[in-house]
Design an enzyme around this catalytic site. Structure first.
Site, short mmCIF file in Angstrom:
data_model
loop_
_atom_site.label_atom_id
_atom_site.label_comp_id
_atom_site.label_asym_id
_atom_site.label_seq_id
_atom_site.Cartn_x
_atom_site.Cartn_y
_atom_site.Cartn_z
CG HIS A 49 -2.14 -0.78 1.10
ND1 HIS A 49 -2.97 -0.69 0.00
CD2 HIS A 49 -2.72 -1.67 1.95
CE1 HIS A 49 -4.01 -1.50 0.17
NE2 HIS A 49 -3.88 -2.12 1.34
CB CYS A 72 -2.09 2.64 -5.89
SG CYS A 72 -2.93 1.06 -5.88
#
Length: 231
Positions: free
Chosen positions: A135, A209
């Site tokens: 993440h 991301c």
């Protein structure tokens, strides 16, 4: 006013509480693994592998053979159990120490603050491509600052058997989520063809991301195996 308070609480939960929980859980796993490794009998052989500078980055002008280009496993150990932490990732430049678990599921791995290992990619130290995901925001955000890595920066993976040291070679700032070839044994981008390696090697791929707080695109960092130190 009530709606505003609820929204604020949700934001605090996502941006602060999930990080606190995940970081605590991740540190517990790192401590557990290190205790297990220290309790093992010392290895009778500790021969560092020769430095591998990672074969064939386009435009590099050289191609160094990897430690093993046959695709054999680095050891005879079985694959790690799914969703369990079995290695530790250390990135000194950005101050990251995080457990690596087998799999990239959100609930079972990534949301715990772990770094996830793509199951069909190489294991640390093997020929091919060790592919990891983490993440960038919330849930421990271990990969929040990987965009700051530069060529030559060190990325270390510790396992029960050895320490594998990789050197960062290149960063792909943005590509689509479907650009799966960044995880190939010889990694390259099918969306941005100028970003590629051209020869077998022992590679490392970090994915997360981008832009921050979205999942629209993917940021990719590539490295190559530089040394191996047995425990």
């Amino acid at each position: 006013m009530t709606l505003g308070a609820v929204v604020l609480l949700l934001v605090v939960h996502q941006l602060w509480w999930t990080n606190r929980q995940a970081q605590h859980s991740a540190q517990d796993q790192v401590d557990r693994l290190e205790r297990q490794w220290h309790a093992r009998p010392p290895s009778t052989a500790a021969t560092p592998a020769p430095e591998d500078d990672g074969a064939g980055a386009r435009g590099s002008g050289k191609s160094t053979p990897p430690p093993d280009t046959t695709g054999r496993r680095a050891t005879d150990r079985p694959p790690p159990p799914q969703d369990l932490a079995y290695a530790v990732l250390r990135i000194p430049r950005i101050g990251i120490t995080a457990p690596i678990a087998q799999g990239v599921g959100k609930a079972a791995v990534l949301n715990k603050g772990y770094v996830g290992h793509y199951p069909h990619s190489a294991q640390p130290g093997e020929a091919g491509n060790v592919a990891l995901a983490g993440h960038r925001n919330t849930h421990g955000e271990p990969f929040r600052y990987i965009g700051r890595l530069r060529p030559g920066d060190t990325v270390v993976i510790d396992t029960a058997e050895a320490r594998y040291t990789y050197a960062v070679r290149r960063t792909l700032p943005e590509t689509t989520p479907g650009d799966g070839t960044v995880l190939a044994k010889v990694p390259y981008s099918s969306v941005h063809p100028a970003y590629r390696f051209t020869a077998p090697g022992a590679y490392l791929t970090l994915t997360t991301c981008t832009p921050e707080y979205t999942s629209t695109y993917r940021l990719v960092v590539w490295g190559v195996l530089r040394s191996t130190q047995s425990r």
